[in-house]
Design a protein around this motif. Structure first.
Motif, short mmCIF file in Angstrom:
data_model
loop_
_atom_site.label_atom_id
_atom_site.label_comp_id
_atom_site.label_asym_id
_atom_site.label_seq_id
_atom_site.Cartn_x
_atom_site.Cartn_y
_atom_site.Cartn_z
N GLN A 124 7.76 -9.84 -12.96
CA GLN A 124 8.07 -9.08 -14.18
C GLN A 124 7.99 -7.57 -13.96
N GLY A 125 7.41 -7.17 -12.86
CA GLY A 125 7.33 -5.75 -12.51
C GLY A 125 6.02 -5.10 -12.90
N THR A 126 5.70 -4.03 -12.21
CA THR A 126 4.54 -3.20 -12.54
C THR A 126 4.96 -1.74 -12.42
N GLN A 127 4.57 -0.94 -13.38
CA GLN A 127 5.05 0.44 -13.47
C GLN A 127 4.20 1.37 -12.60
N VAL A 128 4.86 2.20 -11.84
CA VAL A 128 4.21 3.25 -11.07
C VAL A 128 4.75 4.59 -11.55
N SER A 129 3.84 5.47 -11.95
CA SER A 129 4.24 6.79 -12.44
C SER A 129 3.50 7.84 -11.63
N VAL A 130 4.24 8.72 -11.01
CA VAL A 130 3.67 9.78 -10.19
C VAL A 130 3.94 11.11 -10.87
N SER A 131 2.89 11.89 -11.07
CA SER A 131 3.02 13.18 -11.74
C SER A 131 2.59 14.31 -10.82
N SER A 132 3.02 15.51 -11.18
CA SER A 132 2.70 16.68 -10.34
C SER A 132 1.38 17.30 -10.76
N GLN B 169 0.86 -1.18 0.00
CA GLN B 169 0.00 0.00 0.00
C GLN B 169 0.89 1.23 0.00
N MET B 170 0.76 2.05 -1.02
CA MET B 170 1.62 3.22 -1.17
C MET B 170 0.77 4.47 -1.05
N ASN B 171 1.03 5.25 -0.03
CA ASN B 171 0.30 6.48 0.24
C ASN B 171 1.22 7.69 0.10
N SER B 172 0.62 8.85 -0.02
CA SER B 172 1.38 10.11 -0.11
C SER B 172 2.50 9.99 -1.13
N LEU B 173 2.15 9.50 -2.30
CA LEU B 173 3.16 9.25 -3.33
C LEU B 173 3.83 10.54 -3.76
N LYS B 174 5.12 10.40 -4.05
CA LYS B 174 5.94 11.53 -4.48
C LYS B 174 6.45 11.27 -5.89
N LEU B 175 6.91 12.33 -6.53
CA LEU B 175 7.46 12.18 -7.88
C LEU B 175 8.58 11.14 -7.89
N GLU B 176 9.39 11.17 -6.84
CA GLU B 176 10.55 10.26 -6.79
C GLU B 176 10.18 8.80 -6.55
N ASP B 177 8.89 8.52 -6.34
CA ASP B 177 8.46 7.13 -6.24
C ASP B 177 8.22 6.50 -7.61
N THR B 178 8.31 7.29 -8.65
CA THR B 178 8.13 6.77 -10.00
C THR B 178 9.20 5.74 -10.31
N ALA B 179 8.78 4.54 -10.68
CA ALA B 179 9.71 3.44 -10.93
C ALA B 179 8.93 2.21 -11.36
N MET B 180 9.68 1.22 -11.81
CA MET B 180 9.13 -0.12 -11.99
C MET B 180 9.27 -0.83 -10.64
N TYR B 181 8.19 -1.40 -10.17
CA TYR B 181 8.19 -2.09 -8.89
C TYR B 181 8.15 -3.60 -9.10
N TYR B 182 9.04 -4.28 -8.39
CA TYR B 182 9.19 -5.73 -8.53
C TYR B 182 9.00 -6.39 -7.16
N CYS B 183 8.40 -7.56 -7.17
CA CYS B 183 8.44 -8.36 -5.94
C CYS B 183 9.43 -9.50 -6.15
N LYS B 184 9.96 -9.94 -5.04
CA LYS B 184 11.04 -10.92 -5.06
C LYS B 184 10.87 -11.91 -3.93
#
Length: 123
Positions: free
Chosen positions: A115-123, A81-96
């Motif tokens: 394989q990852g899932t993309q998270v993109s945070v914009s202003s 669960q990702m809250n208060s997302l910031k621009l710098e959280d933009t990335a491909m997220y992988y579980c391992k």
């Protein structure tokens, strides 16, 4: 073998929330901890959060207080669960599923990644 499939990524404005899921299948006896990592363009992959089989959690300093990791063992699924997302959280997220070097089964002595899932945070 262990398979991990992430979902839940997407585009969100800064300050928003997303919940990522990681469904685990295959040789489930190999699975103890589940970790989340992320990789932004041009950067190295970095640890985000981890959860043990017993529910002990760890977080990178950059996400403490904003992200919450959990798992539902009955569903073989881990969540981020990702809250208060910031621009710098933009990335491909992988579980391992991390390697267990001393496991009795050789299949379990290596890392497994989704394989990852993309998270993109914009202003």
């Amino acid at each position: 073998q262990v398979q991990l499939v992430e979902s839940g990524g997407g585009s969100v404005q800064a300050g928003g929330s997303l919940r990522l899921s990681c469904v685990v299948s295959g040789s489930l006896y190999c699975v103890n901890n589940i970790n989340w990592y992320r990789q932004a363009p041009g950067k190295e992959r970095e640890f985000v959060s981890g959860i043990s089989a017993g529910g002990t959690t760890t977080y990178a300093d950059s996400v403490k207080g904003r992200f919450v990791i959990s798992r539902d063992n009955a569903k073989n699924t881990a969540y981020l669960q990702m809250n208060s997302l910031k621009l710098e959280d933009t990335a491909m997220y992988y579980c391992k599923k991390p390697a267990v070097p001393t496991h009795w089964h050789i299949q379990c002595r290596r890392d497994y990644w989704g394989q990852g899932t993309q998270v993109s945070v914009s202003s």
